[in-house]
Design a protein around this motif. Structure first.
Motif, short mmCIF file in Angstrom:
data_model
loop_
_atom_site.label_atom_id
_atom_site.label_comp_id
_atom_site.label_asym_id
_atom_site.label_seq_id
_atom_site.Cartn_x
_atom_site.Cartn_y
_atom_site.Cartn_z
N GLY A 171 0.82 -1.19 0.00
CA GLY A 171 0.00 0.00 0.00
C GLY A 171 0.86 1.25 0.00
O GLY A 171 2.09 1.18 0.13
N PHE A 172 0.21 2.38 -0.17
CA PHE A 172 0.89 3.67 -0.13
C PHE A 172 0.17 4.54 0.91
O PHE A 172 -1.07 4.64 0.89
CB PHE A 172 0.85 4.36 -1.50
CG PHE A 172 1.73 3.70 -2.52
CD1 PHE A 172 2.94 4.27 -2.90
CD2 PHE A 172 1.37 2.49 -3.10
CE1 PHE A 172 3.74 3.67 -3.85
CE2 PHE A 172 2.17 1.87 -4.05
CZ PHE A 172 3.37 2.46 -4.42
N PHE A 183 -2.36 6.87 -0.41
CA PHE A 183 -3.49 6.34 -1.16
C PHE A 183 -4.38 5.58 -0.19
O PHE A 183 -4.11 4.44 0.16
CB PHE A 183 -3.00 5.42 -2.28
CG PHE A 183 -4.10 4.93 -3.19
CD1 PHE A 183 -4.92 5.81 -3.88
CD2 PHE A 183 -4.32 3.56 -3.37
CE1 PHE A 183 -5.93 5.36 -4.70
CE2 PHE A 183 -5.32 3.10 -4.20
CZ PHE A 183 -6.13 3.99 -4.87
N LYS A 184 -5.46 6.22 0.23
CA LYS A 184 -6.27 5.70 1.33
C LYS A 184 -7.23 4.59 0.89
O LYS A 184 -7.85 3.94 1.74
CB LYS A 184 -7.08 6.85 1.96
CG LYS A 184 -6.26 8.05 2.43
CD LYS A 184 -5.23 7.68 3.48
CE LYS A 184 -4.61 8.91 4.15
NZ LYS A 184 -3.80 9.73 3.23
N ASP A 185 -7.40 4.39 -0.41
CA ASP A 185 -8.39 3.42 -0.89
C ASP A 185 -7.83 2.00 -1.04
O ASP A 185 -8.45 1.16 -1.69
CB ASP A 185 -8.95 3.86 -2.25
CG ASP A 185 -9.80 5.10 -2.13
OD1 ASP A 185 -10.33 5.35 -1.04
OD2 ASP A 185 -9.94 5.83 -3.14
N PHE A 186 -6.68 1.74 -0.45
CA PHE A 186 -6.05 0.43 -0.61
C PHE A 186 -5.48 -0.01 0.75
O PHE A 186 -4.29 0.17 1.02
CB PHE A 186 -4.94 0.51 -1.66
CG PHE A 186 -4.45 -0.83 -2.16
CD1 PHE A 186 -5.16 -1.53 -3.12
CD2 PHE A 186 -3.27 -1.38 -1.68
CE1 PHE A 186 -4.71 -2.74 -3.60
CE2 PHE A 186 -2.80 -2.59 -2.15
CZ PHE A 186 -3.53 -3.28 -3.12
N PRO A 187 -6.34 -0.57 1.62
CA PRO A 187 -5.89 -0.98 2.96
C PRO A 187 -5.06 -2.26 2.91
O PRO A 187 -5.58 -3.38 3.03
CB PRO A 187 -7.20 -1.18 3.72
CG PRO A 187 -8.18 -1.57 2.66
CD PRO A 187 -7.77 -0.83 1.42
N LEU A 241 4.23 1.87 1.81
CA LEU A 241 5.30 2.78 1.41
C LEU A 241 4.86 4.22 1.64
O LEU A 241 3.68 4.56 1.51
CB LEU A 241 5.64 2.58 -0.07
CG LEU A 241 6.01 1.17 -0.52
CD1 LEU A 241 6.36 1.17 -2.01
CD2 LEU A 241 7.16 0.61 0.30
N ASP A 242 5.82 5.05 1.96
CA ASP A 242 5.57 6.48 2.14
C ASP A 242 6.19 7.22 0.95
O ASP A 242 7.28 7.77 1.03
CB ASP A 242 6.17 6.96 3.45
CG ASP A 242 5.78 8.40 3.80
OD1 ASP A 242 5.04 9.00 3.00
OD2 ASP A 242 6.23 8.90 4.85
N LEU A 243 5.46 7.19 -0.17
CA LEU A 243 5.92 7.83 -1.40
C LEU A 243 4.77 8.63 -1.99
O LEU A 243 3.74 8.06 -2.40
CB LEU A 243 6.41 6.79 -2.42
CG LEU A 243 7.70 6.04 -2.06
CD1 LEU A 243 7.94 4.90 -3.05
CD2 LEU A 243 8.87 7.00 -2.08
#
Length: 412
Positions: free
Chosen positions: A138-139, A142-146, A169-171
């Protein structure tokens, strides 16, 4: 023949292109860009039977009720329509060896699993296999991908036996942005340059993602990413190479909630082909009335930019959809109506399956089963009797009815 297609979803654009390939002059009239941007980008034919059991052979419609549109469309037209899309769009990969007409298990955006007939090449490694090891990535932006929820649910699936873990990831897709949508990430992979870097990416962002994935993956794992690795360019190939170098077993995009980058890819490909085929596309346009004689429609009245323009027609394919598009509406008295041609509607026990009954040529029919208009054909969701959200049949119905409708043009 001059053919007008109403709508801009998968059924409409496929109908328009199929008709143009058959030598007809085609015009598309549509309110907007259709529903492909809200689709998953996966090709569904028939996945869940009415009793809730998974379907292995998606072209075996024997378990469906007699009012289902697949019985009117026919398996051959569905096969032809699906094969047409796979050939024309160029996004879908070859069928797995030994499974030419079998559904495959794929993960959902919540980590459940479901059958699907075909996935885009960038999603090929997301087809789940027993014994597989998966790293769900996940990113933070990007909140829509838990990712953790997805991994936990995959590991407990009753349909496949897999192991799964998650990393986040924090990208950022755009510098300083704490919350980005899928399109922003796709553009971060695409960039503005047409030149491919030595690493195989178009942007520094792609290189950063590859480096982070190579550090996170373990030997034998398949990496699952949100399906946003580029709109114009496929960033999964260089990402897959980086994973292979790190000992991983593969990399794939997996479905995300709408709006969908994978669905947008299909729309962009079909729209480009419509332009190449010189199909006239009237956007922000609505059919407000029709007229004709002897059971045939001869003219449509189209409202666009404050003006009403008549269109002379030889045939019409109505692929304007159902409730989502406003083509079928229900008033406060729970009365349903079809808004363009005033066609009779079949209302099932589930009112959301309401639509128009058709014959094998996709003509709308009356209560006696006779065609109402000899040169009007329907395609897609407007046809009665299906619950595509439950049975996962949307693309199959759209493409099969498009093929059946265009095959019938000129035979009326």
């Amino acid at each position: 023949m001059k053919v007008v297609v109403i709508g801009a979803g998968l059924a409409a654009m496929a109908s328009a292109l199929m008709a143009a390939e058959a030598g007809h002059r085609v015009t598309i009239v549509t309110k907007g860009i259709g529903g492909l941007g809200l689709s998953t980008g996966v090709l569904d034919v028939y996945s869940w039977a009415p009793d809730g059991s998974p379907v292995s052979d998606p072209f075996d419609f024997s378990s469906l009720p007699p009012e289902h549109p697949y019985h009117a469309i026919g398996a051959d037209a569905v096969r032809d329509g699906v094969a047409w899309l796979e050939e024309h769009v160029g996004l879908f990969g070859a069928r797995p060896v030994g499974a030419p007409e079998r559904n495959m298990w794929i993960p959902t955006p919540a980590g459940a699993v479901r059958p699907a007939y075909a996935v885009q090449r960038s999603m090929a490694d997301s087809v789940l296999r027993d014994g597989g090891q998966y790293l769900v990535v996940g990113f933070r932006q990007f909140k829509d991908f838990p990712a953790q929820l997805i991994a936990d649910n995959l590991a407990r699936s009753p349909h496949v036996r897999v192991t799964a873990r998650a990393v986040t990831l924090d990208l950022a897709a755009r510098s300083g942005e704490a919350d980005s949508n899928a399109t922003a990430f796709a553009r971060a992979f695409d960039g503005r340059s047409r030149e491919v870097r030595e690493s195989g990416f178009y942007t520094e962002f792609g290189e950063q993602v590859a480096s982070a994935l190579a550090a996170a993956v373990r030997p034998g794992e398949v990496v699952l990413l949100p399906a946003f690795c580029g709109l114009k360019h496929d960033a999964t190939a260089p990402l897959r190479a980086a994973i292979a170098d790190a000992g991983g077993a593969g990399l794939a995009e997996m479905m995300i909630p709408p709006p969908s980058v994978a669905g947008r890819r299909i729309y962009d490909a079909l729209l480009a082909q419509c332009r190449e085929a010189r199909i006239d596309v009237h956007m922000n346009a609505t059919v407000t009335a029709s007229s004709g004689e002897n059971g045939r429609i001869t003219r449509l009245l189209v409202s666009r930019a404050g003006r009403e323009t008549p269109l002379e027609v030889d045939a019409v394919i109505d692929a304007a959809g159902r409730f989502e598009s406003g083509n079928i509406m229900r008033n406060s008295r729970k009365e349903f109506r079809e808004t363009i041609f005033g066609l009779p509607l079949a209302v099932g026990e589930n009112p959301w399956t309401t639509g128009v009954v058709v014959d094998s040529a996709m003509h709308p029919t009356n209560e006696l089963g006779s065609p109402i208009y000899a040169n009007l054909h329907l395609a897609g969701d407007v046809i009665a009797g299906s619950a595509p959200w439950a049975e996962k049949s949307g693309e199959g119905i759209a493409l099969g009815s498009a093929r059946a409708a265009t095959n019938a043009l000129g035979k009326d």
